[in-house]
Design a protein around this motif. Structure first.
Motif, short mmCIF file in Angstrom:
data_model
loop_
_atom_site.label_atom_id
_atom_site.label_comp_id
_atom_site.label_asym_id
_atom_site.label_seq_id
_atom_site.Cartn_x
_atom_site.Cartn_y
_atom_site.Cartn_z
N PHE A 195 -4.53 -6.55 -1.08
CA PHE A 195 -3.78 -5.39 -0.58
C PHE A 195 -2.40 -5.77 -0.04
O PHE A 195 -1.77 -4.97 0.65
CB PHE A 195 -4.59 -4.68 0.51
CG PHE A 195 -5.91 -4.15 0.02
CD1 PHE A 195 -5.97 -3.08 -0.85
CD2 PHE A 195 -7.11 -4.74 0.43
CE1 PHE A 195 -7.19 -2.61 -1.31
CE2 PHE A 195 -8.33 -4.27 -0.02
CZ PHE A 195 -8.38 -3.20 -0.89
N HIS A 199 -8.99 -0.97 2.01
CA HIS A 199 -7.87 -1.82 2.41
C HIS A 199 -7.85 -2.06 3.92
O HIS A 199 -7.07 -2.89 4.39
CB HIS A 199 -6.54 -1.18 1.99
CG HIS A 199 -6.06 -0.11 2.92
ND1 HIS A 199 -6.71 1.10 3.05
CD2 HIS A 199 -5.01 -0.07 3.76
CE1 HIS A 199 -6.05 1.83 3.95
NE2 HIS A 199 -5.03 1.16 4.39
N ALA A 238 0.83 -1.20 0.00
CA ALA A 238 0.00 0.00 0.00
C ALA A 238 0.86 1.25 0.00
O ALA A 238 0.52 2.25 -0.63
CB ALA A 238 -0.92 0.00 1.22
N ASN A 258 -6.68 3.84 -0.52
CA ASN A 258 -6.32 2.50 -1.02
C ASN A 258 -7.55 1.60 -0.97
O ASN A 258 -7.95 1.15 0.11
CB ASN A 258 -5.18 1.94 -0.18
CG ASN A 258 -4.52 0.75 -0.84
OD1 ASN A 258 -4.76 0.47 -2.01
ND2 ASN A 258 -3.70 0.05 -0.10
N TYR A 259 -8.13 1.35 -2.12
CA TYR A 259 -9.36 0.55 -2.19
C TYR A 259 -9.55 0.08 -3.63
O TYR A 259 -8.84 0.48 -4.55
CB TYR A 259 -10.57 1.39 -1.76
CG TYR A 259 -10.81 2.63 -2.61
CD1 TYR A 259 -11.63 2.55 -3.74
CD2 TYR A 259 -10.22 3.84 -2.31
CE1 TYR A 259 -11.85 3.66 -4.54
CE2 TYR A 259 -10.42 4.96 -3.10
CZ TYR A 259 -11.24 4.87 -4.21
OH TYR A 259 -11.43 5.97 -5.01
#
Length: 344
Positions: free
Chosen positions: A132, A267, A5, A256-257
């Motif tokens: 992730f 995430h 990430a 972050n997805y």
């Protein structure tokens, strides 16, 4: 490197404001900025009144060496790290480990106990399953069966440590430990200790968005730290906190997805359910003397959500700041200890 990430986006992004843009001061002290890349992310160390007897290039290399040593200790992305060796060892016997590595595990498990599993260093199989982790991104959510299977390998109570003897044991052979929710904060503490050992009293150390601050900025004031608004399209500060002699860490769900069939999957994985969080809490900032503790607690409080998160933070006496989505936009929740800080 510690986390995939961090190569794409900072999980815990805190915007550091340049005070010269906010305040016209005629007699600012000189500031030396040391920058670089390590652990799959970037770092910036700003030193006010850099000691004349020190060499900035040498100090920068010392920082890189310290972060490299931590990376070799706790990275899931390096096959030669001590953490990877533990994860690849399919054994339930006691395994000898180094004292620094054992300490990392022990302290992360203590956060797990405090948060009743909202923070869990064994969540790696679920992080990987949801795309992730080092295994790479996915385009659609895993099946319920896959989630249940991964959950059998998750649980902080499945990891035992005996740091008096420097021993670690996994209760299931394929237990997978991931310290990414703790390691960046620990890295900040490590760098801070290095700076202070060299007689540096006024600095800001930032690694991947996690911060440690000491003394004053170049204008002789507390450091002004911007807490980012939870937006996927721009980076602007939602609030500013003026602090010194402390650490600041933020965890958010907004960068972050992945999306599938109109639903966004964050995430931020709840180890207790095996799934990304779905509540309305967008971000949590924790201010604490230890950057590692602040880093892990910000993650745990984000997992706990807009009700249980603030409740635990108040119970523990944490300085914590919550940003919650609702129909009108973003609402703030603060703890009494955070309210004592200078904000604007």
């Amino acid at each position: 490197m510690i986390s995939a990430a961090s190569l794409i986006v900072l999980r815990s992004f805190i915007l550091c404001l340049a005070l010269l843009a906010l305040c016209a001061c005629d007699h600012a002290s000189p500031q030396t900025d040391l920058q670089g890349s390590a652990m799959g992310t970037s770092f910036v160390v700003s030193v006010v009144d850099f000691p004349a007897e020190l060499d900035a290039d040498v100090l920068r290399q010392d920082i890189l060496d310290a972060l490299g040593s931590l990376d070799k200790l706790a990275s899931t992305w390096r096959d030669d790290s001590e953490l990877s060796a533990l994860n690849m060892a399919l054994s339930v016997d006691w395994v000898a480990v180094s004292a620094p590595f054992c300490d990392l595990l022990e302290r992360s498990l203590e956060i797990s106990r405090i948060t009743k599993g909202a923070f869990d260093p064994t969540v790696g199989p679920l992080v990987n399953l949801w795309g992730f982790g080092p295994a790479g991104a996915i385009t659609e959510p895993p099946t319920d069966g896959d989630i249940v299977a991964a959950q059998h390998r998750v649980g902080f109570d499945l990891l035992e440590v005996d740091c008096n003897e420097q021993l670690v044991r996994k209760d299931v052979p394929d237990l997978y430990v991931d310290l990414s929710g703790w390691a960046k904060g620990h890295a900040v503490d490590l760098v801070a200790g290095l700076l202070e050992s060299r007689g540096i009293d006024n600095y800001m150390a930032e690694i991947g968005g996690e911060l440690r601050i000491r003394g004053h900025n170049r204008n002789g004031r507390k450091w002004a730290i911007g807490i980012e608004a939870p937006s996927t399209s721009e980076r602007v500060p939602h609030a500013v906190v003026h602090v010194t002699d402390t650490s600041v860490a933020t965890s958010g769900d907004y960068r972050n997805y992945f999306e599938h069939d109109g639903q966004r999957y964050s995430h931020t994985i709840d180890p207790r359910t095996g799934r990304p969080v779905t509540h309305k809490l967008a971000a949590v900032t924790v201010v604490n003397a230890s950057a590692a503790f602040a880093d892990a607690m910000a993650t745990a409080l984000l997992v706990l959500g807009p009700d249980d998160g603030p409740e635990l933070a108040r119970e523990l006496g944490l300085a914590a700041y919550f940003l919650v989505r609702d129909a009108s936009g973003i609402q703030e929740i603060t703890t009494p200890d955070f309210d004592t800080l200078s904000t604007q």
